[in-house]
Design a protein around this motif. Structure first.
Motif, short mmCIF file in Angstrom:
data_model
loop_
_atom_site.label_atom_id
_atom_site.label_comp_id
_atom_site.label_asym_id
_atom_site.label_seq_id
_atom_site.Cartn_x
_atom_site.Cartn_y
_atom_site.Cartn_z
N LEU A 171 0.83 -1.20 0.00
CA LEU A 171 0.00 0.00 0.00
C LEU A 171 0.87 1.26 0.00
CD1 LEU A 171 -2.98 0.63 -0.04
CD2 LEU A 171 -2.99 0.59 2.45
N LEU A 172 1.90 1.27 0.84
CA LEU A 172 2.79 2.43 0.90
C LEU A 172 3.56 2.58 -0.41
CD1 LEU A 172 4.08 2.15 4.58
CD2 LEU A 172 2.52 3.87 3.65
N GLU A 173 3.93 1.47 -0.99
CA GLU A 173 4.64 1.52 -2.26
C GLU A 173 3.73 2.07 -3.36
OE1 GLU A 173 7.60 1.27 -3.02
OE2 GLU A 173 7.50 1.14 -5.22
N TRP A 174 2.49 1.61 -3.37
CA TRP A 174 1.52 2.12 -4.34
C TRP A 174 1.37 3.63 -4.20
CZ3 TRP A 174 -2.98 4.82 -3.29
CH2 TRP A 174 -3.78 5.12 -4.41
N ASN A 175 1.25 4.07 -2.96
CA ASN A 175 1.10 5.50 -2.71
C ASN A 175 2.30 6.27 -3.25
OD1 ASN A 175 -0.30 7.77 -1.22
ND2 ASN A 175 1.71 7.84 -0.24
N HIS A 176 3.49 5.73 -3.00
CA HIS A 176 4.70 6.38 -3.44
C HIS A 176 4.77 6.48 -4.96
CE1 HIS A 176 8.77 7.80 -3.05
NE2 HIS A 176 9.21 6.88 -3.86
N GLN A 177 4.32 5.44 -5.63
CA GLN A 177 4.44 5.37 -7.09
C GLN A 177 3.31 6.10 -7.83
OE1 GLN A 177 6.93 4.21 -8.74
NE2 GLN A 177 8.05 3.30 -7.02
N HIS A 178 2.10 5.90 -7.35
CA HIS A 178 0.96 6.28 -8.19
C HIS A 178 0.09 7.41 -7.67
CE1 HIS A 178 1.87 2.10 -9.33
NE2 HIS A 178 1.60 2.55 -10.55
N ASN A 179 0.16 7.65 -6.39
CA ASN A 179 -0.84 8.55 -5.85
C ASN A 179 -0.68 9.97 -6.35
OD1 ASN A 179 -2.86 9.67 -4.46
ND2 ASN A 179 -1.94 9.48 -2.46
N SER A 180 -1.74 10.46 -6.96
CA SER A 180 -1.70 11.84 -7.44
C SER A 180 -2.96 12.59 -7.08
CB SER A 180 -1.51 11.84 -8.96
OG SER A 180 -2.56 11.13 -9.57
N ARG A 181 -3.71 12.07 -6.12
CA ARG A 181 -4.91 12.79 -5.66
C ARG A 181 -4.46 14.04 -4.93
NH1 ARG A 181 -9.31 10.20 -1.86
NH2 ARG A 181 -11.09 10.81 -3.10
N THR A 182 -4.80 15.17 -5.48
CA THR A 182 -4.39 16.40 -4.81
C THR A 182 -5.60 17.10 -4.21
OG1 THR A 182 -4.61 17.65 -6.85
CG2 THR A 182 -2.46 16.71 -6.38
N MET A 183 -5.45 17.47 -2.94
CA MET A 183 -6.50 18.19 -2.24
C MET A 183 -5.83 19.24 -1.37
SD MET A 183 -8.70 14.84 -1.25
CE MET A 183 -7.35 13.70 -1.41
N PRO A 184 -6.52 20.38 -1.17
CA PRO A 184 -5.89 21.51 -0.48
C PRO A 184 -5.44 21.17 0.94
CG PRO A 184 -8.09 22.10 -1.30
CD PRO A 184 -7.86 20.68 -1.64
N TRP A 185 -6.11 20.21 1.57
CA TRP A 185 -5.80 19.92 2.98
C TRP A 185 -4.82 18.77 3.12
CZ3 TRP A 185 -10.67 19.77 0.73
CH2 TRP A 185 -11.08 18.52 0.28
N LYS A 186 -4.40 18.21 1.99
CA LYS A 186 -3.55 17.02 2.04
C LYS A 186 -2.10 17.40 2.35
CE LYS A 186 -2.90 13.00 -0.90
NZ LYS A 186 -3.44 12.37 -2.10
N GLY A 187 -1.54 16.70 3.31
CA GLY A 187 -0.14 16.92 3.65
C GLY A 187 0.11 18.09 4.56
N ILE A 188 -0.93 18.85 4.89
CA ILE A 188 -0.73 19.99 5.78
C ILE A 188 -0.71 19.51 7.23
CG2 ILE A 188 -1.81 21.57 4.17
CD1 ILE A 188 -4.32 21.50 5.88
#
Length: 352
Positions: free
Chosen positions: A7-24
């Motif tokens: 799952l973490l590998e998938w996220n690293h490779q493919h995840n491109s869902r961008t949202m204003p609150w993501k990662g903050i």
DNA sequence: AACCCGGGGGG
DNA sequence: CCCCCAGGGTT
């Protein structure tokens, strides 16, 4: 563990869902986004999130805002108890925590409108606290991958999935992991037509091997849809109309409405005017009928509401209790349900 | 444990 | 028409 690492590998490779609150890391913004997104699609909630952040940049701003202004900003988003609880929580943080957002799971969950999911989301995203999120995406992913048919809407199911989700959570990576599993559920392990051929977990997915992907997750409760018939009396007196704020825990709590008569089955306007409820409300009012709207139909999750608006003009000042007279051009200061908003915005009816 | 709460999007 | 959505509160 294969599941977590993939799952973490998938996220690293493919995840491109961008949202204003993501990662903050700002807990106020994370909390606000989570409240808005409860039972709400990202695309629907995002514009509301941006308006709230613009209007109320800090939790102090939100806590100090007038209730009605906040409800007006929330108008159209649904589940209005969320708005009421959100305001209460903001004031809770300002008054009980000196404006500093609480940083433990327990304290966060003690806020109004914050349950297990939202507390885990805030605790992990803002503070990297070791709590697994359990939302509709996680239920779906886990039930399929592990082939669990315990109903997710049962107490036993919630306990079982919560324990499993917590067990899978990798140490020190709760923020990125929680984000990953929800993004994965939203984009790969979707409710309908999941992308199994390109799924990095397919090799060990029990549901795929047993060909029961479409049958999971299991939900036990059946939805009963009620029919309701609303007749709104739009009573005008010298450019003012009568409205009131709905109270209680029924539909549309804290939103406003015109004078309302509800019947168990559809009736004609003539029958409405002859009804005891109508006479009781308007017995001393001298009025003329200015117009009758078409029927509005609104399909909600658990009820179908048919609404019709009857426009009346009063010749003398009406004595209507429990309603307040508001100038028509001030109605936009109040929050209304979607049906009434649609009615007010429908200029083609020529009602105002 | 059962029931309640909106509105929108997709098949 | 159906189902689902970054769920929570009340009874």
């Amino acid at each position: 563990m294969f599941f977590t690492t993939q799952l973490l590998e998938w996220n690293h490779q493919h995840n491109s869902r961008t949202m204003p609150w993501k990662g903050i890391k700002d807990p106020y913004r994370i909390w606000l986004s989570e409240i808005i997104l409860q039972q709400t699609r990202v695309e629907q909630g995002q514009p509301y999130y941006e308006r709230f952040i613009t209007t109320y940049p800090t939790i102090q701003d939100l806590a100090a805002a007038p209730d009605e202004a906040v409800f007006r900003l929330w108008q159209g988003l649904g589940y209005y108890a969320r708005c009421k609880n959100m305001l209460a929580a903001a004031r809770q943080v300002v008054q009980s925590y000196q404006g500093r957002f609480p940083d433990t799971y327990e304290a966060i969950q003690s806020l109004k409108g914050v349950g297990p999911y939202t507390a885990a989301a805030i605790a992990s995203f803002a503070f990297n606290s070791h709590h697994a999120v359990l939302d509709g995406n996680v239920f779906r992913v886990l039930s399929r991958y592990f082939g669990i048919d315990t109903p997710v809407d049962s107490t036993a199911g919630k306990k079982e999935f919560a324990a499993l989700a917590q067990e899978l959570l990798p140490a020190g990576q709760s923020a990125v992991y929680n984000q990953s599993i929800m993004d994965f559920g939203a984009s790969i392990c979707k409710p309908q037509q999941p992308l199994c051929p390109q799924c990095p977990l397919s090799k060990k997915c029990v549901a795929l091997r047993q060909q029961i992907v479409a049958l999971l997750p299991v939900k036990s409760k059946k939805l009963v849809i009620k029919k309701r018939y609303f007749y709104y009396i739009v009573l005008d007196y010298k450019g003012q109309v009568f409205i009131r704020k709905r109270t209680g825990n029924d539909i549309w709590q804290n939103l406003h409405e015109f004078i309302l008569l509800e019947t168990p089955s559809p009736i004609t306007v003539q029958e409405l005017q002859a009804s005891s409820g109508f006479k009781a409300l308007l017995q001393d009012v001298f009025y003329t009928v200015q117009g009758i709207s078409p029927a509005f139909k609104q399909q909600l999750t658990h009820q179908t509401i048919h609404s019709q608006f009857l426009l009346l003009s009063a010749a003398k000042k009406p004595a209507i209790t429990n309603y307040m007279a508001v100038p028509i051009n001030r109605l936009n200061n109040y929050a209304f349900p979607k049906t009434i908003t649609d009615f007010l915005e429908n200029k083609s009816l020529g009602l105002f």
